[in-house]
Write an enzyme that holds these catalytic residues in place. Structure first.
Site, mmCIF file in Angstrom:
data_model
loop_
_atom_site.group_PDB
_atom_site.id
_atom_site.type_symbol
_atom_site.label_atom_id
_atom_site.label_comp_id
_atom_site.label_asym_id
_atom_site.label_seq_id
_atom_site.Cartn_x
_atom_site.Cartn_y
_atom_site.Cartn_z
ATOM 1 N N LYS A 11 -34.735 26.838 -88.642
ATOM 2 C CA LYS A 11 -35.610 26.246 -87.607
ATOM 3 C C LYS A 11 -35.680 27.173 -86.408
ATOM 4 O O LYS A 11 -34.784 28.003 -86.194
ATOM 5 C CB LYS A 11 -35.114 24.860 -87.160
ATOM 6 C CG LYS A 11 -33.753 24.832 -86.427
ATOM 7 C CD LYS A 11 -33.790 25.130 -84.932
ATOM 8 C CE LYS A 11 -32.412 25.144 -84.300
ATOM 9 N NZ LYS A 11 -32.240 25.999 -83.144
ATOM 10 N N ALA A 99 -27.305 32.764 -85.415
ATOM 11 C CA ALA A 99 -28.533 33.321 -84.843
ATOM 12 C C ALA A 99 -29.303 32.359 -83.954
ATOM 13 O O ALA A 99 -30.271 32.742 -83.327
ATOM 14 C CB ALA A 99 -29.441 33.790 -85.981
ATOM 15 N N LEU A 101 -30.711 29.710 -85.390
ATOM 16 C CA LEU A 101 -31.741 29.263 -86.331
ATOM 17 C C LEU A 101 -31.273 28.051 -87.141
ATOM 18 O O LEU A 101 -31.919 27.663 -88.118
ATOM 19 C CB LEU A 101 -32.108 30.413 -87.283
ATOM 20 C CG LEU A 101 -32.703 31.648 -86.605
ATOM 21 C CD1 LEU A 101 -32.811 32.814 -87.581
ATOM 22 C CD2 LEU A 101 -34.089 31.322 -86.028
ATOM 23 N N GLY A 104 -26.418 27.149 -90.459
ATOM 24 C CA GLY A 104 -25.254 26.370 -90.885
ATOM 25 C C GLY A 104 -25.558 24.877 -90.927
ATOM 26 O O GLY A 104 -25.167 24.174 -91.869
ATOM 27 N N ASP A 138 -27.667 19.432 -84.460
ATOM 28 C CA ASP A 138 -28.943 19.850 -85.065
ATOM 29 C C ASP A 138 -29.100 19.357 -86.503
ATOM 30 O O ASP A 138 -30.162 19.523 -87.106
ATOM 31 C CB ASP A 138 -29.018 21.399 -85.123
ATOM 32 C CG ASP A 138 -29.293 22.011 -83.763
ATOM 33 O OD1 ASP A 138 -29.628 21.266 -82.823
ATOM 34 O OD2 ASP A 138 -29.162 23.245 -83.643
#
Ligand code: C5P
Length: 310
Positions: A11, A99, A101, A104, A138
């Site tokens: 994402k 990163a 993104l 994980g 997240d």
């Protein structure tokens, strides 16, 4: 059931606003998150020995109980109450690690979605989201993906109401030697901007309402111009991390970029373009500069789904 494959996408943050501090010590956020077609693959093979095991093609990624995939598997197994359930999992990494993104978190969400099917647990998506929220802020977003508004710690989700994923092209970059600790970035943010944080639910709700009505969403649906992207963590990471300063400055040179931003707490960054073709042209324009500075880069599309059985 035989082996299952789950696609586990990255994402980016199209908006990341730090509203204030919560009683639990986390930050209250208002974000827009978007899944991309850059994805890892998680394969799951059932075993009858009660063991949860993980292998990965990247030697630098822990595959023990610290990995969110293993945490997710142990949690779902505990909730279903069948200790004899076992699984042998293999992760093929494409999303860069550490990163910003959500690689994980997405992997952990994919384990929940995949094991729910593999083990026939029958958990509803609300139950899977609640388990995901226990493991990471997240993670609930990563279950359904697409374009969503994310509030609370990041786990309170609202659809952005778009008819389809934005048709934008994304040029994504990350320096392989650079990483940013998310707790560090939030701590810096608190130290530098804590005095001006909003202080109560009424003020938080006002900002949420503003985001729901923001021109950003009209821009993403293609019905208006795309606004500049806000990422409050970029304000603290950009001055401290050389690769972020350099990467943003290269991306800002792209002729047709509509917006340039860091993702999450970094250090990955992206530029948005009207479509995939424009992002590909920008990649060609910037390739020499990106390669000279040692950046890895990808041209991506926005997608409408999160962790998905394939
Ligand atoms: O929930 P997650 O494990 O992704 O969070 C990592 C760290 O980032 C937290 O321990 C916290 O320091 C910081 N964080 C925060 N506020 C959030 C999300 C994360 O302060 N909403």
């Amino acid at each position: 059931m035989a082996e299952l494959q789950v696609s586990t996408p990255a994402k980016i943050n199209l908006h990341l606003e730090v509203l204030g501090l919560r009683p639990d010590g986390f930050h209250e956020l208002a974000m827009v998150m978007q899944t991309l077609d850059l994805a890892d693959n998680l394969s799951l093979r059932p075993t009858a020995d009660g063991a949860v095991t993980l292998r990965c093609d990247r030697a630098d990624l822990p595959t023990d109980g610290n990995n969110l995939i293993v945490k997710a598997a142990e949690l779902i197994k505990q909730r279903v109450g069948l200790p004899e359930l076992g699984v042998a999992m293999e992760l093929t990494k494409r999303i860069p690690i550490g990163a910003g993104l959500a690689g994980g978190s997405s992997n952990g969400a994919a384990a929940l979605v995949g094991l729910n099917t593999l083990w026939g647990c029958g958990f509803s998506s609300a139950q899977l989201s609640a388990m995901a929220a226990e493991l990471g802020s997240d993670m609930p977003f990563c279950i359904d993906g697409g374009t969503q508004l994310c509030f609370g710690r990041g786990e309170v989700l609202e659809s952005a109401g778009l008819a389809k994923p934005p048709s934008l092209g994304v040029l994504l970059i990350k320096h392989p030697d650079s990483s940013v600790s998310t707790p560090w970035a939030y701590k810096q943010c608190r130290e530098q901007f804590g005095a001006s944080y909003l202080s109560g639910e009424a003020e938080f709700e006002q900002r949420r309402r503003a985001l729901r009505q923001a021109p950003l969403l009209t821009g993403l649906s293609g019905e208006g111009p795309l606004q500049e992207i806000r990422n409050d963590l970029q304000k603290v990471v950009e001055p401290e991390v050389a690769s972020v300063r350099e990467g943003l400055s290269i991306l800002r040179r792209a002729d047709a970029a509509l917006a340039v931003s860091m993702s999450g707490s970094g250090p990955s960054m992206f530029a948005l373009f009207a479509d995939h073709e424009a992002a590909t042209r920008a990649q060609q324009q910037l390739a020499a500069a990106l390669e000279a500075a040692g950046f890895a880069f990808w041209v991506c599309r926005c997608t409408g789904s999160g962790a998905t059985l394939v």
